[in-house]
Design a protein around this motif. Sequence first.
Motif, PDB file in Angstrom:
ATOM      1  N   ASP A  99       1.038  -1.208  -0.096  1.00  0.00           N
ATOM      2  CA  ASP A  99      -0.107  -0.146   0.059  1.00  0.00           C
ATOM      3  C   ASP A  99       0.802   1.254   0.048  1.00  0.00           C
ATOM      4  OD1 ASP A  99      -2.226  -1.537   0.246  1.00  0.00           O
ATOM      5  OD2 ASP A  99      -2.573  -1.202   2.172  1.00  0.00           O
ATOM      6  N   LEU A 100       1.958   1.053   0.842  1.00  0.00           N
ATOM      7  CA  LEU A 100       2.753   2.324   0.795  1.00  0.00           C
ATOM      8  C   LEU A 100       3.495   2.479  -0.417  1.00  0.00           C
ATOM      9  CD1 LEU A 100       3.988   5.003   2.380  1.00  0.00           C
ATOM     10  CD2 LEU A 100       5.707   3.231   3.355  1.00  0.00           C
ATOM     11  N   ILE A 101       3.955   1.470  -1.167  1.00  0.00           N
ATOM     12  CA  ILE A 101       4.672   1.573  -2.506  1.00  0.00           C
ATOM     13  C   ILE A 101       3.604   2.385  -3.500  1.00  0.00           C
ATOM     14  CG2 ILE A 101       5.559  -0.050  -4.259  1.00  0.00           C
ATOM     15  CD1 ILE A 101       6.673  -1.782  -2.473  1.00  0.00           C
ATOM     16  N   LYS A 102       2.259   1.981  -3.401  1.00  0.00           N
ATOM     17  CA  LYS A 102       1.476   2.508  -4.477  1.00  0.00           C
ATOM     18  C   LYS A 102       1.427   3.897  -4.243  1.00  0.00           C
ATOM     19  CE  LYS A 102      -1.037  -1.633  -5.454  1.00  0.00           C
ATOM     20  NZ  LYS A 102      -2.505  -2.442  -5.047  1.00  0.00           N
ATOM     21  N   ILE A 103       1.551   4.383  -2.776  1.00  0.00           N
ATOM     22  CA  ILE A 103       1.174   5.885  -2.409  1.00  0.00           C
ATOM     23  C   ILE A 103       2.449   6.416  -3.076  1.00  0.00           C
ATOM     24  CG2 ILE A 103       1.306   7.296  -0.596  1.00  0.00           C
ATOM     25  CD1 ILE A 103      -0.495   5.590   0.865  1.00  0.00           C
ATOM     26  N   ILE A 104       3.586   5.874  -2.583  1.00  0.00           N
ATOM     27  CA  ILE A 104       5.006   6.649  -3.118  1.00  0.00           C
ATOM     28  C   ILE A 104       5.003   6.424  -4.552  1.00  0.00           C
ATOM     29  CG2 ILE A 104       7.328   6.413  -3.039  1.00  0.00           C
ATOM     30  CD1 ILE A 104       7.218   5.102  -0.145  1.00  0.00           C
ATOM     31  N   CYS A 105       4.555   5.724  -5.272  1.00  0.00           N
ATOM     32  CA  CYS A 105       4.919   5.706  -6.730  1.00  0.00           C
ATOM     33  C   CYS A 105       3.461   6.620  -7.327  1.00  0.00           C
ATOM     34  CB  CYS A 105       4.408   4.245  -7.238  1.00  0.00           C
ATOM     35  SG  CYS A 105       5.698   3.265  -6.781  1.00  0.00           S
ATOM     36  N   ALA A 106       2.658   6.732  -6.853  1.00  0.00           N
ATOM     37  CA  ALA A 106       1.390   7.347  -7.499  1.00  0.00           C
ATOM     38  C   ALA A 106       2.032   8.857  -8.157  1.00  0.00           C
ATOM     39  CB  ALA A 106       0.325   7.705  -6.640  1.00  0.00           C
ATOM     40  N   PRO A 107       1.319   8.898  -9.331  1.00  0.00           N
ATOM     41  CA  PRO A 107       0.179   8.516 -10.002  1.00  0.00           C
ATOM     42  C   PRO A 107       0.589   7.385 -11.020  1.00  0.00           C
ATOM     43  CG  PRO A 107       1.138  10.515 -11.289  1.00  0.00           C
ATOM     44  CD  PRO A 107       1.744  10.326 -10.098  1.00  0.00           C
ATOM     45  N   PHE A 108       2.087   7.053 -10.905  1.00  0.00           N
ATOM     46  CA  PHE A 108       2.437   5.865 -11.679  1.00  0.00           C
ATOM     47  C   PHE A 108       2.184   4.490 -10.977  1.00  0.00           C
ATOM     48  CE2 PHE A 108       5.131   9.452 -12.261  1.00  0.00           C
ATOM     49  CZ  PHE A 108       4.594   9.824 -13.868  1.00  0.00           C
ATOM     50  N   GLN A 109       1.917   3.483 -11.576  1.00  0.00           N
ATOM     51  CA  GLN A 109       1.538   2.329 -11.187  1.00  0.00           C
ATOM     52  C   GLN A 109       2.753   1.140 -11.363  1.00  0.00           C
ATOM     53  OE1 GLN A 109      -1.972   1.841 -13.420  1.00  0.00           O
ATOM     54  NE2 GLN A 109      -3.281   2.962 -11.964  1.00  0.00           N
ATOM     55  N   PRO A 110       3.222   0.701 -10.513  1.00  0.00           N
ATOM     56  CA  PRO A 110       4.236  -0.315 -10.749  1.00  0.00           C
ATOM     57  C   PRO A 110       3.658  -1.661 -11.013  1.00  0.00           C
ATOM     58  CG  PRO A 110       3.895   0.226  -8.215  1.00  0.00           C
ATOM     59  CD  PRO A 110       2.964   1.114  -9.115  1.00  0.00           C
ATOM     60  N   ASN A 111       4.358  -2.357 -11.872  1.00  0.00           N
ATOM     61  CA  ASN A 111       3.933  -3.848 -12.081  1.00  0.00           C
ATOM     62  C   ASN A 111       4.371  -4.773 -11.024  1.00  0.00           C
ATOM     63  OD1 ASN A 111       6.667  -4.481 -12.448  1.00  0.00           O
ATOM     64  ND2 ASN A 111       6.597  -3.849 -14.731  1.00  0.00           N
ATOM     65  N   LYS A 112       3.692  -6.012 -11.100  1.00  0.00           N
ATOM     66  CA  LYS A 112       4.302  -6.943  -9.890  1.00  0.00           C
ATOM     67  C   LYS A 112       5.885  -7.340  -9.709  1.00  0.00           C
ATOM     68  CE  LYS A 112       0.189  -9.643 -10.709  1.00  0.00           C
ATOM     69  NZ  LYS A 112      -0.431 -11.114 -11.032  1.00  0.00           N
ATOM     70  N   GLU A 113       6.439  -7.085 -11.017  1.00  0.00           N
ATOM     71  CA  GLU A 113       8.118  -7.259 -10.590  1.00  0.00           C
ATOM     72  C   GLU A 113       8.755  -6.076 -10.134  1.00  0.00           C
ATOM     73  OE1 GLU A 113       6.482  -7.707 -13.838  1.00  0.00           O
ATOM     74  OE2 GLU A 113       6.396  -9.771 -13.691  1.00  0.00           O
ATOM     75  N   GLN A 114       8.109  -5.064 -10.345  1.00  0.00           N
ATOM     76  CA  GLN A 114       8.730  -3.727  -9.588  1.00  0.00           C
ATOM     77  C   GLN A 114       8.197  -3.690  -8.166  1.00  0.00           C
ATOM     78  OE1 GLN A 114       6.702  -0.913 -12.469  1.00  0.00           O
ATOM     79  NE2 GLN A 114       8.502  -0.385 -13.186  1.00  0.00           N
ATOM     80  N   VAL A 115       7.014  -4.306  -7.996  1.00  0.00           N
ATOM     81  CA  VAL A 115       6.715  -4.302  -6.420  1.00  0.00           C
ATOM     82  C   VAL A 115       7.560  -5.226  -5.542  1.00  0.00           C
ATOM     83  CG1 VAL A 115       4.685  -4.933  -4.984  1.00  0.00           C
ATOM     84  CG2 VAL A 115       4.082  -3.345  -6.744  1.00  0.00           C
ATOM     85  N   SER A 116       7.615  -6.313  -6.417  1.00  0.00           N
ATOM     86  CA  SER A 116       8.691  -7.153  -5.434  1.00  0.00           C
ATOM     87  C   SER A 116       9.829  -6.421  -5.414  1.00  0.00           C
ATOM     88  CB  SER A 116       8.911  -8.375  -6.465  1.00  0.00           C
ATOM     89  OG  SER A 116       7.472  -9.274  -6.633  1.00  0.00           O
ATOM     90  N   GLU A 117      10.527  -6.042  -6.384  1.00  0.00           N
ATOM     91  CA  GLU A 117      11.809  -5.075  -6.361  1.00  0.00           C
ATOM     92  C   GLU A 117      12.046  -4.270  -5.078  1.00  0.00           C
ATOM     93  OE1 GLU A 117      14.720  -2.608  -8.961  1.00  0.00           O
ATOM     94  OE2 GLU A 117      13.328  -3.482 -10.100  1.00  0.00           O
TER      95      GLU A 117
END
Length: 125
Positions: A99-117
Amino acid sequence: MEINKDSDLMALHRAIVEAKFSEEPKDGTIPYSEILANLSNQIFDNIIKTLKEQNEPEQAEHWASIRGLDSEWVGFENIKKRIKETEVWIDLSEKEKVDLIKIICAPFQPNKEQVSELLVCNNET
């Protein structure tokens, strides 16, 4: 407040991106702001919607295509830096981290690999 003029939307988008992803942010809390993440997502959505309404399908498609987070973009390294600076990271559950990753990345959307990284980048020494 409703802003539908594409130049105003794009100016707001650029201001938010500059504030969230700059190498040395003037306010360190901005990248972690959920309300700013939500606003930046709404602005991005409105840019695409406005371009479609203005019969600019190619521009709307371009904006939709850049919604995905680009790992080669300098901002991606700044996202990693923000995560590494998150002192409470170790105390968060995996869901809270995502959830925090999505907040930090917004408005861009990371893919699954990026989330894992990004999930493990605070574990690096």
